[in-house]
Design an enzyme around this catalytic site. Structure first.
Site, mmCIF file in Angstrom:
data_model
loop_
_atom_site.group_PDB
_atom_site.id
_atom_site.type_symbol
_atom_site.label_atom_id
_atom_site.label_comp_id
_atom_site.label_asym_id
_atom_site.label_seq_id
_atom_site.Cartn_x
_atom_site.Cartn_y
_atom_site.Cartn_z
ATOM 1 N N HIS A 169 4.669 93.860 -52.225
ATOM 2 C CA HIS A 169 5.171 93.871 -53.540
ATOM 3 C C HIS A 169 5.142 92.027 -54.177
ATOM 4 C CE1 HIS A 169 6.265 98.559 -54.429
ATOM 5 N NE2 HIS A 169 5.053 98.077 -55.485
ATOM 6 N N CYS A 265 13.936 95.037 -57.505
ATOM 7 C CA CYS A 265 12.797 96.044 -57.147
ATOM 8 C C CYS A 265 14.045 97.857 -57.972
ATOM 9 C CB CYS A 265 13.058 96.897 -56.035
ATOM 10 S SG CYS A 265 12.355 95.425 -54.803
HETATM 11 N N1 ARG Z 1 10.008 101.919 -50.444
HETATM 12 C C1 ARG Z 1 9.686 101.484 -51.774
HETATM 13 C C2 ARG Z 1 8.171 101.292 -51.600
HETATM 14 O O1 ARG Z 1 8.155 100.797 -50.790
HETATM 15 C C3 ARG Z 1 10.586 100.396 -51.927
HETATM 16 C C4 ARG Z 1 9.887 99.774 -53.191
HETATM 17 C C5 ARG Z 1 10.283 98.331 -53.239
HETATM 18 N N2 ARG Z 1 10.540 98.417 -54.770
HETATM 19 C C6 ARG Z 1 9.860 96.753 -54.938
HETATM 20 N N3 ARG Z 1 9.582 96.765 -56.278
HETATM 21 N N4 ARG Z 1 9.575 95.744 -54.030
HETATM 22 O O2 ARG Z 1 7.398 101.535 -52.349
#
Ligand code: ARG
Length: 273
Positions: A169, A265
Site C-alpha cells: 500500500h 493504517c
Molecule cells: N491485512 C491488511 C491488508 O492486507 C492490512 C492493511 C494495512 N493498511 C494499510 N493502509 N497499509 O489489507
C-alpha cells in the site's frame, strides 16, 4: 499538549486477528495475535492521538478482522467519500459498514465501480503542500481508479507504481507531512515513479529513509501538526525529522505489524479539505 484541528477515524480491535493471508507480512502469523497486547497497543495509539486531535470510532464487525485498518475504508475530501473496492474478497465485507458510517453522518458516498479495485487512503494520499493526490497502483489499487478520483475530487492525480510486495500500500512507504516534506522509501517504487517524485518534490523537502526504518513501517506515520507517530524508528530517522521540525513519538504496534499494518493504517483522516 497542543491539540490540532485534526479528526481521525479508528476502529477498536475487538475482532482483530490474522485469519487469512493477503500480504507477505501475514505469512506465518495466522492466529498468532496476542489479543490483550493488541488492545493495549491500539489503546496507546488512540490515547496519543486523542491528546493531539479528535478521534471518532466505527463499530468493529465480527468476520472483518482487518477493519481496524480504517485507512482503507475509502478516500475522503470535504463531504465527499469515495468508498473502497477491496481487491480481496476477505476485506470486501467491510465495504457496507464503512458506507453506512459515512452515510449516517451526512457524507456524500460515491461507489467506485465494482471492477476497479481501490483501497482508499491506503493507496491515495493528498500532498500537504500542493493540490495534488498521489495514487499508488501495482498491488491493491489499479491505475484505472485515477479517472474516477479526478472527476470526483477535481484534483491532479499523480500515479506511482509500487514494485516491492512488502510495501503493498502507498502508506507503507510514502507519507506527505504537514510542513510540505515527503517521507518515503525510494526502492518501493519503479524508476519512472521515483523520477516523478523527484521532479515534483524538491530535494530539500524529500526525506528518503533506509530499509531498516522502512521495515519498521516508519513511513506508516500518523502526522498531527508537528507530531509524527510511528511504530518504531531509528535514531537517524528521529534526528532527520527533528531537523525538519517534527517530533517523533514511538508507539509499538507489533501485533498489527503481523497483519501488515501499523500506525497510519489504523487511522483515516476525516478533516481533508
Ligand atoms: N491485512 C491488511 C491488508 O492486507 C492490512 C492493511 C494495512 N493498511 C494499510 N493502509 N497499509 O489489507
Amino acid at each position: 499538549m497542543k491539540k490540532t484541528p485534526h479528526l481521525f477515524l479508528m476502529c477498536p480491535p475487538e475482532y482483530f486477528d490474522v485469519s487469512y493471508i493477503i500480504n507477505p507480512w501475514m505469512h506465518g502469523n495466522m492466529r498468532k495475535i496476542d489479543n490483550a497486547l493488541a488492545k493495549q497497543q491500539w489503546r496507546a495509539l488512540y490515547d496519543i492521538l486523542c491528546d493531539r486531535a479528535t478521534v471518532r470510532l466505527v463499530n468493529p464487525q465480527p468476520g472483518s478482522p482487518d477493519m481496524v485498518f480504517t485507512a482503507n475504508a475509502g478516500l475522503l475530501r470535504g463531504k465527499h467519500f469515495l468508498l473502497s473496492r477491496f481487491r480481496y474478497p476477505e476485506r470486501q465485507y467491510e465495504e457496507p459498514y464503512f458506507a453506512d458510517w459515512f452515510m449516517d453522518r451526512g457524507y456524500e458516498v460515491t461507489y467506485m465501480p465494482r471492477d476497479v479495485p481501490f483501497e482508499g487512503a491506503g493507496d491515495a494520499l493528498f500532498d500537504r503542500k500542493d493540490d495534488r493526490l498521489w495514487l499508488a497502483h501495482g498491488h491493491r489499487s489499479v491505475l484505472a481508479a485515477r479517472e474516477d478520483i479526478r472527476r470526483l475530487f477535481k484534483v491532479d492525480v499523480v500515479p506511482l507504481q509500487l514494485v516491492d510486495q512488502r510495501f503493498y500500500h502507498l502508506d507503507t512507504c510514502f507519507c506527505p507531512l504537514s510542513r510540505g516534506h515527503l517521507l518515503y522509501y525510494p526502492p518501493a517504487f519503479d524508476p519512472a515513479s521515483r523520477k516523478r517524485i523527484e521532479e515534483l518534490v524538491p530535494a530539500a523537502r524529500r526525506i528518503a529513509i533506509e530499509e531498516e526504518d522502512a521495515l519498521q513501517f516508519a513511513c506508516n506515520a500518523v502526522n498531527a501538526g508537528d507530531t509524527v507517530v510511528v511504530n518504531r524508528a531509528s535514531r537517524a530517522f528521529v534526528e532527520a525529522l527533528a531537523r525538519a521540525g517534527y517530533e517523533v513519538v514511538q508507539s509499538p504496534l507489533s501485533e498489527f505489524m503481523k497483519a501488515g499494518g501499523s500506525a497510519k493504517c489504523l487511522t483515516l483522516r476525516l478533516d481533508e479539505n
